[in-house]
Design a protein around this motif. Structure first.
Motif, PDB file in Angstrom:
ATOM      1  N   PRO A  42       0.799  -1.226   0.000  1.00 24.21           N
ATOM      2  CA  PRO A  42       0.000   0.000   0.000  1.00 24.21           C
ATOM      3  C   PRO A  42       0.829   1.272   0.000  1.00 24.21           C
ATOM      4  O   PRO A  42       0.422   2.285  -0.583  1.00 24.21           O
ATOM      5  CB  PRO A  42      -0.851  -0.123   1.268  1.00 24.21           C
ATOM      6  N   ARG A  87       0.293   4.042  -2.782  1.00 20.60           N
ATOM      7  CA  ARG A  87      -0.069   5.409  -2.394  1.00 20.60           C
ATOM      8  C   ARG A  87       0.875   6.426  -3.026  1.00 20.60           C
ATOM      9  O   ARG A  87       0.447   7.476  -3.517  1.00 20.60           O
ATOM     10  CB  ARG A  87      -0.030   5.556  -0.872  1.00 20.60           C
ATOM     11  N   SER A 134      -6.497  -4.751  -9.272  1.00 20.11           N
ATOM     12  CA  SER A 134      -6.546  -3.876  -8.095  1.00 20.11           C
ATOM     13  C   SER A 134      -5.963  -2.506  -8.408  1.00 20.11           C
ATOM     14  O   SER A 134      -6.494  -1.464  -7.969  1.00 20.11           O
ATOM     15  CB  SER A 134      -5.791  -4.527  -6.932  1.00 20.11           C
ATOM     16  N   ASP A 150      -2.922   1.760   5.481  1.00 20.32           N
ATOM     17  CA  ASP A 150      -3.443   0.831   4.477  1.00 20.32           C
ATOM     18  C   ASP A 150      -4.306   1.560   3.449  1.00 20.32           C
ATOM     19  O   ASP A 150      -4.666   2.738   3.629  1.00 20.32           O
ATOM     20  CB  ASP A 150      -4.226  -0.289   5.166  1.00 20.32           C
ATOM     21  N   LEU A 151      -4.636   0.836   2.386  1.00 21.31           N
ATOM     22  CA  LEU A 151      -5.360   1.417   1.270  1.00 21.31           C
ATOM     23  C   LEU A 151      -6.403   0.412   0.797  1.00 21.31           C
ATOM     24  O   LEU A 151      -6.053  -0.730   0.477  1.00 21.31           O
ATOM     25  CB  LEU A 151      -4.376   1.738   0.138  1.00 21.31           C
ATOM     26  N   PRO A 152      -7.670   0.790   0.748  1.00 19.06           N
ATOM     27  CA  PRO A 152      -8.683  -0.171   0.291  1.00 19.06           C
ATOM     28  C   PRO A 152      -8.556  -0.451  -1.201  1.00 19.06           C
ATOM     29  O   PRO A 152      -8.138   0.412  -1.975  1.00 19.06           O
ATOM     30  CB  PRO A 152     -10.006   0.529   0.611  1.00 19.06           C
ATOM     31  N   TYR A 208     -11.385  -6.263   0.675  1.00 18.76           N
ATOM     32  CA  TYR A 208     -10.076  -6.325   1.318  1.00 18.76           C
ATOM     33  C   TYR A 208      -9.252  -5.111   0.915  1.00 18.76           C
ATOM     34  O   TYR A 208      -9.580  -4.400  -0.054  1.00 18.76           O
ATOM     35  CB  TYR A 208      -9.336  -7.620   0.963  1.00 18.76           C
ATOM     36  N   THR A 209      -8.205  -4.881   1.673  1.00 16.07           N
ATOM     37  CA  THR A 209      -7.290  -3.776   1.403  1.00 16.07           C
ATOM     38  C   THR A 209      -6.051  -4.305   0.671  1.00 16.07           C
ATOM     39  O   THR A 209      -5.836  -5.518   0.577  1.00 16.07           O
ATOM     40  CB  THR A 209      -6.848  -3.124   2.714  1.00 16.07           C
ATOM     41  N   GLU A 256      -4.021  -6.228   3.190  1.00 18.25           N
ATOM     42  CA  GLU A 256      -4.530  -7.578   3.410  1.00 18.25           C
ATOM     43  C   GLU A 256      -4.212  -8.490   2.233  1.00 18.25           C
ATOM     44  O   GLU A 256      -3.893  -9.678   2.417  1.00 18.25           O
ATOM     45  CB  GLU A 256      -6.038  -7.520   3.658  1.00 18.25           C
TER      46      GLU A 256
END
Length: 548
Positions: A124, A128, A154, A492-494, A500-501, A504
Motif C-alpha cells: 500500500p 499510495r 486492483s 493501508d489502502l482499500p 479487502y485492502t 490484506e
C-alpha cells in the motif's frame, strides 16, 4: 576469462555470444552436435511444436508466436504513434502489470533512458506514492495477458477511483487509461465498459516471451522510446535462428543446457557495464519460469555487479550481458563463462530462443507454468476465510521471528540455523513483501548472505517474484531454503469494489507463498518488521554477523 575473450563467437546482427563452445566441450558429449543432428535449430525457427515432446505439443503450437512476433508488431506502429500524439499532455506513464507484462518494459525504459513508473506490487505504501505522483498528468497502461491478474485489476480500480476523486467525469478518467490484453479476455470486456482504449496483444505469445509484442511496446512507446529500433534489431537477428553456426541463440541455449545437465544448473547473471540496464531481472523470469518444473530447472541469480558474492562457485555458470560494442572490443565482466553482448531487441529474441533450446536439452515444456496457480489459490482462500492466527517464536527489536520448532531464539542464531540447512547443491531465496522503492535497502541482504553461506542466494520482491522465480521454487529441484521478509502496514489502502485492502492482499499473498513452500517440506523462516526502516537496519546488521 582469456579463452572467452579470444575464442570464437557466434555472432549475427551486432550480437555476439562468446564462451559457449568452451562450456559445451566440458560436457561428456557435445550438446550442440546432438541438437544439430536432430535439426533442432531449423525446427525451432520454423516453430515446430513437437520439439518438447507429445505432451507439450498442443501448448507449444499456440505459444511459438514469439519467433516472428516482431514482424507482426510493426502493424502496431502507426497506432502507437497516433496514441502517443493524442496523449502527449499525459507525460507520466504508469505501467500496471506483473511478470512478463512489466519486466521487459522496465528493461527497455531503463536501458534507453525514458521515465516509466512500473507498478508491480500490492504494497500500500508504494501504491499510495504512485497515486500521489502527478495524477492529472498520468496515463495508466493496464497490462494483463489473462485479463484476470488480481494485482493489476486492483491497480486499475485504485487509479479509476483516484481520477474520479479529482472531479473528473468517467469519460475524462477513461482518457487516462490504455489497456493491453489478449483478445477475448475479461479485461477486454472491462475496458469496453470503461470506454478506454484497448490494444490487443499477440495471442500466440506467452507472457514471459512478450517483450516485442504490445506488452513491451505500448508503455515504452508512450514513454518516448523509439520502439521501431527494437523490432529492427530483432528482425536483423532473426535470419540466424535456423543456422547451426553463427546463431547466437543456439550458442547461448547450448551453454545453458550443457551446464545445467553437467552440474551447473545455477546461472549468475551480471551486467558487463555496456549499457543494457536490468536485463537480468527479465531473463530471471524467462529462465526460471520456463525451465523450473518437474524437479529440474535453471536457477537464475541476478547479481549487483561483476565480482559480487555468488558470481562463481560450485554449480554456477556465470553469464554476462551488455549492449552493442565497437567491432573487436570484448566485454569485461570479470570471471564470466559466457558473454552475451548486442542490441536490446536482439537480446530479447536471443534469450527467448536460447531458453527454448535449453528446455529441449532439459526435456521440459518451456511454455507452461504448472505451479504458479497454487499460491494464487492459497491467496484467494486466505482472503475469503481470513488469515490464520500466528504467534511469533520470539521478538527481537523491530523484528518478529516466525521459525520452525527447535530453531535458535535469537536473530543472528536463527539466520545461521537457516543457512546451515542449505544442502551442498542448495540455494537460498530471499523474498521481501515490502515497498520496492521505500524499502529498497533490504535487497542488500542478498550479497551479505551469499558471502556468509558461499552458496547461490537470490532476492525477489513479493508478489512480483510469484510471477517469476515462484514457479522454480515450487516446481524446480527441491534444494531451496527460503527467507521471507514482511512488514507492518501503517497506512493501508482499500481496493475499491473488493472486501479487502492492499495490505490484506499483500499479507495473504505472502501467507499463500509460505503455505506452498512449507507444504513441500522446504525450510522457511519468516521475519516480520514491526517498524520497517529500523527492522531492515537490524536485519542487515544481524546478517552481516552470521557465519556458517
Amino acid at each position: 576469462m582469456g579463452d572467452l575473450l579470444t575464442g570464437p563467437a557466434d555472432a549475427a546482427a551486432g550480437l555476439a555470444v562468446r564462451g559457449a563452445d568452451t562450456v559445451d566441450r566440458s560436457a561428456p558429449a557435445s550438446v550442440r552436435e546432438a541438437l544439430v543432428a536432430r535439426d533442432v535449430p531449423a525446427r525451432l525457427a520454423a516453430k515446430d511444436p513437437t520439439l518438447w515432446g507429445p505432451e507439450a505439443a498442443a501448448e507449444a503450437k499456440v505459444r511459438l508466436g514469439w519467433v516472428d512476433t516482431h514482424r507482426r508488431s510493426r502493424e502496431l506502429l502507426p497506432q502507437l504513434a497516433e496514441l502517443a500524439e493524442e496523449l502527449a499532455d499525459l507525460d507520466h506513464v504508469v505501467l500496471a502489470g506483473m511478470g512478463g507484462s512489466s519486466l521487459a518494459p522496465e528493461v527497455i525504459a531503463r536501458t534507453l533512458g525514458r521515465p516509466l513508473t512500473v507498478l508491480d506490487t500490492t504494497d500500500p505504501g508504494q501504491i499510495r506514492a504512485a497515486l500521489a505522483d502527478r495524477l492529472e498528468r498520468t496515463v495508466v497502461v493496464v497490462s494483463s495477458k489473462s485479463g484476470s491478474t488480481v494485482e493489476t485489476d486492483s491497480h486499475r480500480r485504485a487509479y479509476w477511483y483516484a481520477f474520479l476523486d479529482t472531479g473528473m467525469t468517467e469519460a475524462e478518467a477513461a482518457r487516462h487509461f490504455v489497456v493491453v490484453t489478449d483478445p477475448g479476455s475479461p479485461l477486454e470486456a472491462t475496458a469496453a465498459e470503461m470506454g478506454v482504449v484497448t490494444i490487443v496483444a499477440d495471442p500466440e505469445v506467452g507472457g514471459r516471451y512478450s517483450a516485442l509484442t504490445a506488452f513491451g511496446l505500448v508503455p515504452t512507446a508512450l514513454a518516448g522510446v523509439a520502439v521501431t529500433d527494437l523490432l529492427d534489431d530483432a528482425d536483423a537477428l532473426s535470419g540466424s535462428l535456423g543456422r547451426d553456426r553463427d546463431n547466437p541463440g543456439l550458442a547461448l541455449g547450448v551453454a545453458l543446457g550443457a551446464a545445467a545437465t553437467t552440474g551447473r544448473d545455477m546461472v549468475a547473471l551480471v551486467s558487463d557495464g555496456t549499457g543494457v540496464d536490468g536485463l537480468g531481472d527479465w531473463a530471471e523470469q524467462l529462465l526460471a519460469e520456463s525451465t523450473g518444473k518437474a524437479g529440474v530447472g535453471i536457477l537464475p541469480v541476478v547479481l549487483e555487479a561483476p565480482g559480487a558474492p555468488g558470481a562463481t562457485g560450485p554449480g554456477v555458470l556465470t553469464v554476462s550481458y551488455g549492449g552493442a560494442l565497437a567491432p573487436g572490443v570484448s566485454p569485461g565482466a570479470g570471471t564470466a563463462d559466457v558473454a552475451v553482448n548486442g542490441p536490446l531487441g536482439a537480446q530479447f529474441l536471443t534469450w527467448e530462443y536460447a531458453t527454448a533450446i535449453a528446455a529441449v536439452v532439459l526435456g521440459v515444456d518451456p511454455f507452461d507454468q504448472p505451479n504458479v496457480t497454487e499460491s494464487k489459490e492459497h491467496t484467494a482462500r486466505i482472503l475469503a476465510t481470513g488469515p490464520a492466527v500466528e504467534t511469533p517464536s520470539f521478538t527481537e527489536g523491530a523484528i518478529e521471528v516466525y521459525a520452525p520448532a527447535g530453531a535458535p531464539g535469537d536473530l543472528t542464531g536463527v539466520l545461521g540455523w537457516l543457512l546451515d540447512r542449505l544442502a551442498a547443491d542448495g540455494y537460498l531465496a530471499v523474498t521481501a513483501y515490502l515497498d520496492r522503492l521505500g524499502d529498497a535497502a533490504v535487497a542488500g541482504l542478498r550479497p551479505v548472505l551469499a558471502r556468509a553461506t558461499r552458496r547461490p542466494v537470490t532476492f525477489g520482491w513479493g508478489p512480483r517474484h510469484l510471477h517469476s522465480t515462484g514457479q522454480y521454487h515450487k516446481g524446480g529441484p527441491p534444494a531451496g531454503s527460503y527467507l521471507q521478509v514482511t512488514g507492518a502496514v501503517t497506512d493501508d489502502l482499500p481496493v475499491p469494489g473488493r472486501p479487502y485492502t492492499f495490505g490484506e492482499l499483500q499479507a495473504a499473498q505472502a501467507a499463500g507463498d509460505r503455505q506452498s513452500l512449507v507444504g513441500r517440506g522446504r525450510p522457511v523462516l519468516r521475519l516480520h518488521l514491526t517498524e520497517r526502516a529500523a527492522g531492515i537496519a537490524q536485519l542487515l546488521d544481524a546478517a552481516g554477523r552470521t557465519r556458517t
